[in-house]
Structures are given as structure tokens and as C-alpha cells.
Design an enzyme around this catalytic site. Structure first.
Site, PDB file in Angstrom:
ATOM      1  N   ILE A 290       5.725  10.909  -1.924  1.00 39.45           N
ATOM      2  CA  ILE A 290       6.143   9.873  -0.975  1.00 39.45           C
ATOM      3  C   ILE A 290       7.649   9.667  -1.039  1.00 39.45           C
ATOM      4  O   ILE A 290       8.320   9.553  -0.005  1.00 39.45           O
ATOM      5  CB  ILE A 290       5.389   8.559  -1.236  1.00 39.45           C
TER       6      ILE A 290
ATOM      7  N   ASP B 215      14.139  10.084 -11.450  1.00 35.17           N
ATOM      8  CA  ASP B 215      12.791  10.598 -11.694  1.00 35.17           C
ATOM      9  C   ASP B 215      12.928  11.591 -12.840  1.00 35.17           C
ATOM     10  O   ASP B 215      13.510  12.664 -12.665  1.00 35.17           O
ATOM     11  CB  ASP B 215      12.231  11.291 -10.448  1.00 35.17           C
TER      12      ASP B 215
ATOM     13  N   CYS C 176       6.890  -0.647  -2.069  1.00 39.16           N
ATOM     14  CA  CYS C 176       5.665  -0.295  -1.337  1.00 39.16           C
ATOM     15  C   CYS C 176       4.822   0.666  -2.171  1.00 39.16           C
ATOM     16  O   CYS C 176       4.027   1.420  -1.627  1.00 39.16           O
ATOM     17  CB  CYS C 176       6.014   0.349   0.002  1.00 39.16           C
TER      18      CYS C 176
ATOM     19  N   ASP D  46       5.250  -4.826  -0.319  1.00 42.08           N
ATOM     20  CA  ASP D  46       3.939  -4.588   0.289  1.00 42.08           C
ATOM     21  C   ASP D  46       2.833  -4.704  -0.749  1.00 42.08           C
ATOM     22  O   ASP D  46       1.661  -4.760  -0.398  1.00 42.08           O
ATOM     23  CB  ASP D  46       3.909  -3.195   0.931  1.00 42.08           C
TER      24      ASP D  46
ATOM     25  N   GLU E 107      -3.565  -9.041  -6.486  1.00 43.98           N
ATOM     26  CA  GLU E 107      -3.973  -8.936  -5.079  1.00 43.98           C
ATOM     27  C   GLU E 107      -5.447  -9.278  -4.944  1.00 43.98           C
ATOM     28  O   GLU E 107      -6.242  -8.935  -5.826  1.00 43.98           O
ATOM     29  CB  GLU E 107      -3.703  -7.519  -4.554  1.00 43.98           C
TER      30      GLU E 107
ATOM     31  N   HIS F  37      -0.297  -5.215   1.584  1.00 41.22           N
ATOM     32  CA  HIS F  37      -0.666  -3.864   1.161  1.00 41.22           C
ATOM     33  C   HIS F  37      -1.022  -2.988   2.368  1.00 41.22           C
ATOM     34  O   HIS F  37      -2.108  -2.427   2.485  1.00 41.22           O
ATOM     35  CB  HIS F  37      -1.847  -3.901   0.191  1.00 41.22           C
ATOM     36  N   LEU F  38      -0.044  -2.857   3.256  1.00 41.67           N
ATOM     37  CA  LEU F  38      -0.242  -2.122   4.507  1.00 41.67           C
ATOM     38  C   LEU F  38       0.314  -0.699   4.469  1.00 41.67           C
ATOM     39  O   LEU F  38       0.334  -0.026   5.490  1.00 41.67           O
ATOM     40  CB  LEU F  38       0.432  -2.876   5.675  1.00 41.67           C
ATOM     41  N   GLY F  39       0.795  -0.245   3.299  1.00 41.33           N
ATOM     42  CA  GLY F  39       1.466   1.050   3.226  1.00 41.33           C
ATOM     43  C   GLY F  39       0.696   2.182   3.878  1.00 41.33           C
ATOM     44  O   GLY F  39       1.268   3.015   4.571  1.00 41.33           O
ATOM     45  N   ALA F  40      -0.611   2.207   3.680  1.00 38.73           N
ATOM     46  CA  ALA F  40      -1.430   3.283   4.243  1.00 38.73           C
ATOM     47  C   ALA F  40      -2.193   2.836   5.485  1.00 38.73           C
ATOM     48  O   ALA F  40      -3.053   3.576   5.973  1.00 38.73           O
ATOM     49  CB  ALA F  40      -2.417   3.781   3.193  1.00 38.73           C
TER      50      ALA F  40
END
Length: 530
Positions: free
Chosen positions: A153, A172, A232, A258, A263, A281-284
Site C-alpha cells: 500500500i 521501512d 489509514c 481512518d 473500534e 475505517h473506510l480504507g477498503a
């Protein structure tokens, strides 16, 4: 006819795929929110298809007498007790790449919303106000975006941000320099260095023991004044109270989340803070992504239930029924060898070389290599983010080269597997074999011979070869109330570097490990889990 229960909201097209493949379907999209009802009926099904609302706990799995497969429409499997499923022989599948673009786009959208204060400006305007001076925004062009995590991502976010003429830097530990160059991003070696430079910080990493609270209050205080923070990825990666304090003080100019530590987030320290944008939590949550993951999980589960084919499995190798008895012990060995290397590797991996020596070289190597690479990458990218099917692709995306070599029998062991891992700092090897009892043994680490059967909890140490070390280590473990199950030793030369691989009955936590590292003979120590 196998029977599948869909306990979350999935596309109707997925239901039809099951039926077209000859699988009976019970579609109850709200059942996942009622665990007691789910537990009461789960024994009647061969498959369970879920998203995030259903919690496939150990208690529910224990009641699933017929269950053969759990399919997660999406990447995250933290709502499934994988250990409990594995213990009962239930295959757990996910769809690791079905919603990557959607999640990346949501992160970009949140960045725009925070930069231009769009939600607050919208509410103000619709309330009949005209507060142009209040909503002075910030351009994105020319700004520096700092990515914490640059995997599947994160790399999509990087590409979109570069298209917006942003400068992209990334932290990373397992992003190679070559891969960073290919993406057009600058690799940053430390989180603090990234925070000091970034105008926008966006998180894109899994939630693991190492990444929990990666943005602590101390680190948030080190962010560039006026920076904006986007999350997110997963709740729990950020100290939310510290972010709230920074927003209220003006140290941070804005934040968009997000995901939250708890939750559904019905209350949170961030709610009501200046220029804070929140989504549930709308990422997907796009039609395209939901369709993709639903269709994919239905295809995978139907193929398994009707034909025994396994794909995108978290806890099972992709092998045919004929190959399984022969490959099973060698797959176990490859998982042990790869898991060991992944847990002790601390730098970006550039190359993986696998040597198959003797009879093992005559087998189908694809599942062996996939099992090894998946086990190697799992500690690095997070559980559920890689499996035997996706491992080669994930490795390629991270710029990791994989090579296989078949060799005739040689040395003390007639057949064995050797893994050679090259990082940006060094090259190390580990080898293992399968004994006549069908159990794996690690027989060489860094060219030093020893013999150790992997166990659930282990301690690996590199130490100076001096008298008294075994006694000192044993005494320390005894003082920590850790019982030793097995103890394997090896050394390069007298008085030089030595290694120890110890099986223990209890997990060794960070505080215990710190005491072990403090022993004068210890050069390095790692707590391992298999």
C-alpha cells in the site's frame, strides 16, 4: 454438497460464485455481530466467509465441528484466531491484494482533506457562514511526504504522491535501496529523522509487536512543527492522546485517522480536536474493492471445498493431495529455517539464495521455496500480509532477489536445505535437514555446526567462546524462572565466536532479553517463536 456461511456483508456476486461452483450458501450478513448465535450454528458449516465484523475466536472455532476453511475478504486476519484454526486443521485464507489501491487512495484523500480543512469548511459553509479567512489551507505540491512503511500500500501512496509533485521519503527497515530507487523515494534509516523532515506523515505498516505505538508521545514531539499526520493503516500504531495534545497546542497543523485503537470508536481523545478528520475505517470501503475481495475469497473457498486447491492460505501450504505426504516434513523444515532467519534479520534483504542438496532437490521445490520465503518475510511485514502464494510477489515488490540451486548430496547430511540471506549489511546462512523421525533440525548457523529441533519458544545467542558462559546463561534463565528444554551449542574456533540455540518452556519477553544481553559474554541475543 459443502455448505458455507457468510456472516458479514459480502457482495451478492460472491454468493452467486459459491452457488455456481456447487456450494450451498447461507447468507446472514449481520450474524457476525452476534457471536453467541454464530457459535450456536457454526457446527453445521464447512466454510465461513467473513470480513472484519465477525470475530472467529477460539471459542467459536472449538464449536465448528465440520469447518474446513475460513475465508477473510480482505488482508487483515486479526479477527481470526489462526492458532486455534490451525490446531483443528482449518485452512485460513485471505485476499492480500484486493484493496491496496483503494486504501492508498483513501490516505491521499485524507491528506487533501486535512491540508485544506475540507470537512470543517463544508460544515461551516452549509451552516450559512462564509469564513474564507478561517480556512487558510496548505498546498501539497512541493511538500515532503514521509511514509512509515513502504510495502504494497505504501508504494502505491508513494506513486500517487510523486504524481502530485511531492518529495517522498520512507522509513521501512526492509525496503532495499534498489527498491527505493525504483519507486523514486528516498530511504530514511530512522523514524526520528523522517519525522524531522516530513510535512505530511502517513503510516502504512501492519500492527505487530514492534510497530505498536511506533509514534509514541516522545516521537510525536519530534515531528516537524506544523506537520500533518495520516493513519489509514491500523489502530494502535499511534499515541492518540499525544496527537490530540499536539493538535490543541498547534504543534501539529492537522491529522486524519481512518483507524483507531478501539473500534467502533464511539469516543476518542482526538474527537473534536482542531483540524482533525475522522472516518470509520473506510480504507477498503469502495464498491470496487469490496467486489474484488468478495469475489476472490468466494473463488478460493469454492476451489478448496470442491477440489482441495489451496491458495492465499495463511496457515497451509499450496500442495496437491499426492505431494502432501512427501513434502510435509520438508515444508516444516523450510518454515523453521525461514522463520529463524526472518526473526534475526535486522536490515533490508537484498537477496535470498536457497540450496536444495541431495534427495530434497528432486522434489517439487515451488511449495518449499514459497513456505521458506513466507516464513522469512512474515516477521518483517506482519502476520497475514504474506502467505505461500503471495510470498514471491511480496519479495519482488520489495526488490528481493530469489534464487534456487539444486546440488548433489555432500557433507555430513545426505539431504538438507541451506538458506543464504544477503542484506545491506552482511551475508548469513542457516541450514537444516529432516531426520528419520520426520522432524526438522537446524544443523548450521553462520557456518557453525550444531543440532537443534525447533520448538515453540527459543533463545538464540551469539557469544564469545569463554569459560563459564553456559553456567552464566543457565543461572540467568533460572533466575528469570525460565526452564530450559533443549540446549545446542556450536563455535567457529576456540576462543572465537560461538552460538547457542536454546529451547525454553516459556516465552522470553523484552525485559528478560535485556538481562540476557547484559551478560558480559553475550554479543547478540534474540527471542524466537516458531
Amino acid at each position: 454438497m459443502p455448505k458455507v456461511l457468510i456472516s458479514d456483508s459480502l457482495s451478492e456476486a460472491a454468493v452467486q460464485i459459491f452457488r455456481d461452483r456447487g456450494v450451498d450458501v447461507d447468507f446472514q450478513p449481520t450474524l457476525g455481530k452476534e457471536p453467541e448465535k454464530l457459535k450456536a450454528i457454526i457446527a453445521d458449516y464447512d466454510g465461513l466467509a467473513v470480513r472484519s465484523a465477525t470475530k472467529a475466536t477460539a471459542e467459536i472455532i472449538a464449536a465448528a465441528d465440520r469447518l474446513k476453511v475460513i475465508g477473510r475478504a480482505g488482508i487483515g486476519v486479526d479477527n481470526i484466531d489462526i492458532a486455534a484454526a490451525s490446531a483443528r486443521g482449518i485452512v485460513v485464507m485471505n485476499t492480500p491484494f484486493g484493496n491496496s489501491i483503494t486504501t492508498a487512495e483513501h490516505a491521499i484523500a485524507m491528506m487533501f482533506a486535512v491540508a485544506r480543512q475540507i470537512p470543517a469548511a463544508n460544515a461551516s459553509t452549509q451552516a450559512g457562514k462564509w469564513e474564507k479567512a478561517r480556512f487558510l489551507g496548505s498546498e501539497i505540491t512541493g511538500k515532503t511526504l514521509g511514509l512509515i512503511g513502504c510495502g504494497n500500500i505504501g508504494s502505491v501512496v508513494a506513486a500517487r504522491a510523486i504524481g502530485l509533485r511531492m518529495k517522498v521519503i520512507a522509513y521501512d527497515p526492509f525496503l532495499s535501496v534498489d527498491r527505493a530507487r525504483e519507486l523514486g523515494v528516498e530511504k530514511i534509516e530512522e523514524v526520528d529523522a523522517l519525522l524531522a523532515r516530513a510535512d505530511f506523515v502517513s503510516l502504512h505498516l501492519p500492527k505487530t509487536e514492534k510497530s505498536v505505538n511506533i509514534l509514541s508521545a516522545e516521537r510525536i514531539a519530534k515531528m516537524k512543527p506544523g506537520a500533518r499526520l495520516i493513519n489509514c493503516a491500523r489502530g494502535g500504531l499511534v499515541d492518540e492522546a499525544a496527537v490530540a495534545a499536539a493538535l490543541k497546542s498547534g504543534a501539529l497543523a492537522g491529522a486524519g485517522f481512518d483507524v483507531f485503537s478501539v473500534e467502533p470508536a464511539t469516543s476518542n481523545p482526538l474527537f473534536g480536536c482542531p483540524n482533525f478528520v475522522a472516518t470509520p475505517h473506510l480504507g477498503a470501503a469502495t464498491r470496487e474493492a469490496q467486489e474484488n475481495v468478495a469475489l476472490q475469497v468466494a473463488e478460493q473457498m469454492a476451489e478448496y471445498l470442491m477440489h482441495g486447491a489451496i491458495s492465499n492460505a495463511i496457515n497451509a501450504p499450496s500442495v496437491t493431495a499426492e505431494e502432501a505426504p512427501i513434502l510435509k516434513p520438508w515444508i516444516g523444515l523450510c518454515e523453521a529455517v525461514g522463520g529463524f532467519a526472518g526473526q534475526v534479520t535486522e536490515n533490508a534483504i537484498k537477496e535470498i539464495e536457497i540450496e536444495y542438496v541431495g534427495e530434497v532437490g528432486e522434489l517439487n521445490l515451488r511449495p518449499l521455496t514459497a513456505a521458506l520465503v513466507a516464513a522469512l518475510l512474515t516477521p518483517l511485514v506482519g502476520e497475514g500480509s504474506v502467505n505461500m502464494v503471495s510470498a514471491p510477489l511480496v519479495a519482488r515488490e520489495r526488490g528481493v532477489k530469489i534464487s534456487e540451486t539444486r546440488k548433489d548430496a555432500q557433507g555430513a547430511y545426505g539431504s538438507y536445505v541451506r538458506l543464504i540471506v544477503t542484506t545491506e549489511a552482511q551475508t548469513r546462512s542457516i541450514a537444516g535437514t529432516v531426520f528419520s523421525d520426520g522432524k526438522p533440525r537446524i544443523v548450521q548457523i553462520k557456518g557453525i555446526g550444531l543440532e537443534s529441533e525447533p520448538s515453540k519458544h527459543m533463545l538464540y545467542t551469539t557469544n564469545s567462546d569463554t569459560p563459564g558462559y553456559i553456567g552464566a546463561l543457565g543461572q540467568k534463565l533460572g533466575a528469570l524462572d525460565v526452564n530450559i528444554a533443549t540446549f545446542a551449542l556450536g563455535r567457529a574456533d576456540k576462543g572465537g565466536e560461538a552460538i547457542a540455540l536454546i529451547g525454553v518452556d516459556e516465552p522470553i519477553g523484552p525485559e528478560m532479553l535485556a538481562e540476557i544481553v547484559a551478560l558480559p559474554q553475550v554479543i547478540q541475543a534474540k527471542a524466537l517463536k516458531f
